[in-house]
Design a protein around this motif. Structure first.
Motif, PDB file in Angstrom:
ATOM      1  N   TYR A  14       1.122  -1.150  -0.112  1.00 13.06           N
ATOM      2  CA  TYR A  14       0.076   0.128   0.144  1.00 13.06           C
ATOM      3  C   TYR A  14       0.702   1.122   0.051  1.00 13.06           C
ATOM      4  N   ALA A  15       0.150   2.495  -0.318  1.00 15.33           N
ATOM      5  CA  ALA A  15       0.985   3.669  -0.498  1.00 15.33           C
ATOM      6  C   ALA A  15      -0.288   4.377   0.392  1.00 15.33           C
ATOM      7  N   LEU A  16       0.344   5.744   0.739  1.00 14.05           N
ATOM      8  CA  LEU A  16      -0.381   6.611   1.519  1.00 14.05           C
ATOM      9  C   LEU A  16      -0.899   7.755   0.542  1.00 14.05           C
ATOM     10  N   ASN A  17      -2.028   7.922   0.386  1.00 12.96           N
ATOM     11  CA  ASN A  17      -2.760   8.956  -0.284  1.00 12.96           C
ATOM     12  C   ASN A  17      -2.564  10.211   0.271  1.00 12.96           C
ATOM     13  N   ALA A  18      -2.690  11.561  -0.379  1.00  6.73           N
ATOM     14  CA  ALA A  18      -2.746  12.833   0.119  1.00  6.73           C
ATOM     15  C   ALA A  18      -3.405  13.264   1.564  1.00  6.73           C
ATOM     16  N   ASP A  19      -4.665  12.303   1.622  1.00  5.12           N
ATOM     17  CA  ASP A  19      -5.508  12.412   2.702  1.00  5.12           C
ATOM     18  C   ASP A  19      -5.105  11.495   4.002  1.00  5.12           C
ATOM     19  N   GLY A  20      -4.104  10.889   3.743  1.00  9.77           N
ATOM     20  CA  GLY A  20      -3.475   9.835   4.652  1.00  9.77           C
ATOM     21  C   GLY A  20      -4.114   8.464   4.521  1.00  9.77           C
ATOM     22  N   SER A  21      -5.104   8.143   3.664  1.00  7.89           N
ATOM     23  CA  SER A  21      -5.758   6.813   3.553  1.00  7.89           C
ATOM     24  C   SER A  21      -4.856   5.967   2.687  1.00  7.89           C
ATOM     25  N   LEU A  22      -5.095   4.819   2.834  1.00 11.79           N
ATOM     26  CA  LEU A  22      -4.256   3.761   2.358  1.00 11.79           C
ATOM     27  C   LEU A  22      -4.765   3.201   0.733  1.00 11.79           C
TER      28      LEU A  22
ATOM     29  N   ILE B 243      -3.872   0.634  -2.642  1.00 11.86           N
ATOM     30  CA  ILE B 243      -3.023  -0.478  -3.182  1.00 11.86           C
ATOM     31  C   ILE B 243      -2.184   0.082  -4.314  1.00 11.86           C
ATOM     32  N   ALA B 244      -0.728  -0.056  -4.008  1.00 12.60           N
ATOM     33  CA  ALA B 244       0.292   0.515  -4.762  1.00 12.60           C
ATOM     34  C   ALA B 244      -0.072   0.249  -6.186  1.00 12.60           C
ATOM     35  N   ASP B 245      -0.306  -1.297  -6.370  1.00 15.68           N
ATOM     36  CA  ASP B 245      -0.439  -1.665  -8.007  1.00 15.68           C
ATOM     37  C   ASP B 245      -1.625  -0.956  -8.681  1.00 15.68           C
ATOM     38  N   THR B 246      -2.417   0.035  -7.947  1.00 15.07           N
ATOM     39  CA  THR B 246      -3.520   0.676  -8.693  1.00 15.07           C
ATOM     40  C   THR B 246      -2.910   2.126  -8.894  1.00 15.07           C
ATOM     41  N   LEU B 247      -1.728   2.430  -8.583  1.00 10.88           N
ATOM     42  CA  LEU B 247      -1.071   3.580  -9.166  1.00 10.88           C
ATOM     43  C   LEU B 247      -0.232   3.465 -10.267  1.00 10.88           C
ATOM     44  N   GLY B 248      -0.232   4.552 -11.215  1.00 12.31           N
ATOM     45  CA  GLY B 248       0.622   4.497 -12.340  1.00 12.31           C
ATOM     46  C   GLY B 248       2.270   4.108 -12.297  1.00 12.31           C
ATOM     47  N   ALA B 249       2.687   3.334 -13.139  1.00 13.12           N
ATOM     48  CA  ALA B 249       4.154   2.789 -12.789  1.00 13.12           C
ATOM     49  C   ALA B 249       5.091   4.126 -12.583  1.00 13.12           C
TER      50      ALA B 249
END
Length: 596
Positions: A498-506, A508-514
């Motif tokens: 997981y990665a943290l969004n700007a609002d602090g929510s988690l 899934i990192a795979d959903t982010l662009g490469a």
């Protein structure tokens, strides 16, 4: 080997504030609390328990042990098997209710076979114990003592090369001196002999003393001739060696110089792939004959681990196709994105989680039962407590330990890491400085191996110094391993980073662009690693805050989750309140639901 009893362990899901000074500082959503320093300190009585039937399989916490330097039982200055037996309680005392042992349940013994060197990676007899270490009877006693404690033994098996003192090589040299052609000599065919140094086979060729027109392949050293692993007679002998040690109670092998077998460089090619597939298949077949009835649920009966010393991970992954595990050097040492660099602040924590998760996914695509073998360092690497930018910062040493001990797969602890052992090759270029004596702090200590000249202070002290210190590195390791052993999904679970969004929510990192920069989304991704591990329907969230400051994480997508365990590099608090995880710097936390 007698049947190991599966262990049922029950733990409190929430620990009171009084207990939080040791291993856990957790919060229960339904309990009363008081506000202090921005965190809730829970005072509620524990309300939930977690019971686990700990699987008896190859997913274990391993301890790499150099017998020569570990514990000396007879006063000759050299560690021995009897010294190890006498001190097994330090590693695992066989009682899950105690907290004074390290809690490991697997041991990798560096080479123990007869050898002319101190390190013993040049074997003269694969069926014996080197006389410096003891006897076969001592080894049998070690197996029995390990069995009583639920420890599975893994021994180093060096098949790529032998010693020049091995009887096979002596016969080959004798035939060369007689002028026999390589194809005329059974002995020479067990190795690689040629009439010219620049053989069409490539590699590093060594001169045969006393036979002017003969050379032999010796990629690592003139004292270590490479074996011809395609030779049928050699393979028959390897089967006998495997049979011998598995029947004595060895459970698996650590395999030296894997990519060099049937190759002259770090490579995966059809020849070494065929050899290692053959080898691992045979080990598994033999293991099944020995353990299949006793352990009917094992997916593999001899799960070996290979040394593929490259840092990209590309070649390492290929060798999973042979049926073995392989050490994850990609995230070891001071490589970019390694555990050390993340703890030291030069690589991002979220990026480490993504890297491990991606590697596990690739492994599982190759082998559905594959396990990562995670290390920070080993006997061929400088001690990381010595060389890294955070040397002297005990908290960063602890944080590094938490990162790799709470990742999926098998962690391998190099002896002494648990007390912050120091040592580096240095200007004298000697590996002996990486293999110094284990610092017991009393008469059990062996002498340093030949050639060692490391004189710097062991900054963090001995076992004797640390064992009763609640803030020591040793205490932290004991706690982290106990936490790992408590939840089977930590080692065995399928990982999602997981990665943290700007609002602090988690997210899934795979959903982010490469090409997405994780720290551009949220600066906390530099210091926070978060990932789930799912095993047998149980999903657990692990969160590491490797920074110095407090972090707040929105757990909206993890409704009902609460902190059930944590390890702390430097105190602090961790609690779930109003759907948010509040976690101090230097804390690694295990978060899950009571339903699990």
């Amino acid at each position: 080997m007698k049947k190991q009893i599966k262990k049922m362990i029950t733990f409190a899901a929430c620990i009171s504030a009084v207990a939080s000074v040791t291993m856990f500082s957790v919060g229960c959503n339904n309990g009363p609390g008081v506000e202090k320093d921005g965190f809730d300190i829970e005072t509620a009585t524990p309300t939930n328990t977690y019971a686990y039937d700990i699987p008896q399989d190859y997913c274990r916490t391993y301890y790499e042990l150099f017998v020569h330097s570990f514990a000396d039982s007879d006063g000759d200055g050299i560690g021995d098997l009897r010294g190890l037996i006498d001190n097994l309680d330090y590693l695992n005392d066989g009682d899950d209710s105690t907290t004074s042992d390290l809690g490991i349940n697997g041991i990798w013994l560096m080479p123990i076979h007869s050898s002319p060197s101190y390190h013993k990676y040049d074997v003269t007899d694969y069926y014996s114990i080197d006389e410096d270490y003891g006897t076969i009877d001592d080894f049998k006693d070690l197996v029995a003592a390990c069995d009583e404690r639920g420890i599975w033994l893994q021994i180093d098996l060096v098949l790529n090369h032998t010693s020049v003192e091995h009887e096979w090589f002596k016969r080959a040299v004798a035939d060369a001196k007689l002028g026999l052609e390589p194809e005329e000599s059974t002995a020479m065919q067990r190795y690689n002999f040629a009439h010219q140094r620049n053989s069409p086979f490539g590699g590093t060729w060594q001169k045969v003393a006393g036979a002017d027109d003969y050379w032999y392949l010796g990629n690592f050293d003139s004292s270590m001739p490479d074996v011809n692993l395609a030779n049928d007679e050699v393979r028959d002998e390897i089967k006998n060696i495997v049979d011998y040690w598995l029947e004595l109670g060895v459970r698996s092998f650590r395999l030296d110089a894997v990519p060099w077998a049937c190759a002259n460089t770090i490579a995966y090619n059809p020849e070494n792939a065929e050899f290692w597939t053959w080898f691992n298949d045979y080990c598994n077949e033999k293991g099944q004959k020995l353990y299949g009835e006793e352990y009917p649920d094992l997916d593999r009966y001899c799960y070996n681990v290979g040394e593929v010393l490259e840092t990209s991970g590309t070649t390492t992954l290929r060798f999973f196709e042979t049926g073995m595990s392989n050490f994850n050097f990609r995230h070891s040492g001071s490589n970019s994105g390694s555990y050390i660099n993340v703890a030291g602040g030069t690589s991002g924590a979220a990026g480490l989680a993504v890297g491990i998760a991606n590697m596990q996914k690739k492994v599982l695509a190759i082998d559905e039962h594959g396990l990562l073998s995670n290390i920070v360092s080993n006997h061929d690497m400088d001690r990381w407590a010595t060389t890294q930018s955070f040397a002297g910062n005990q908290n960063k040493v602890k944080t590094t330990a938490a990162l790799y001990l709470l990742m999926p797969g098998n962690p391998y602890i190099y002896y002494g890491e648990e007390i912050g052992a120091m040592g580096s090759r240095g200007g004298s270029n000697t590996d002996a400085n990486r293999r110094l004596h284990f610092n017991w702090g009393d008469s059990r200590a062996a002498q340093d191996p030949p050639g060692a000249n490391y004189t710097s202070q062991q900054r963090y002290g001995s076992v004797l110094d640390q064992t009763d210190d609640k803030d020591s590195i040793l205490t932290f390791y004991r706690q982290a391993i106990r936490l790992r052993n408590r939840f089977p999904e930590i080692g065995r679970g399928k990982m999602e980073a997981y990665a943290l969004n700007a609002d602090g929510s988690l997210v899934i990192a795979d959903t982010l662009g490469a090409t997405t920069g994780l720290t551009d989304i949220n600066a906390l991704n530099k210091v926070v690693a978060a990932y789930t591990l799912e095993y047998n329907g149980v999903k657990t969230l692990i969160v590491h805050n490797v920074g110095d400051d407090d972090a707040e994480i929105d757990l909206s997508d993890f409704e009902g989750y609460d902190v059930v365990g944590a390890v702390k590099a430097n105190g602090g608090r961790v609690v779930v309140r109003d759907g948010k995880l509040h976690i101090s710097g230097g804390i690694s936390a295990v978060v899950k639901t009571a339903a699990n």
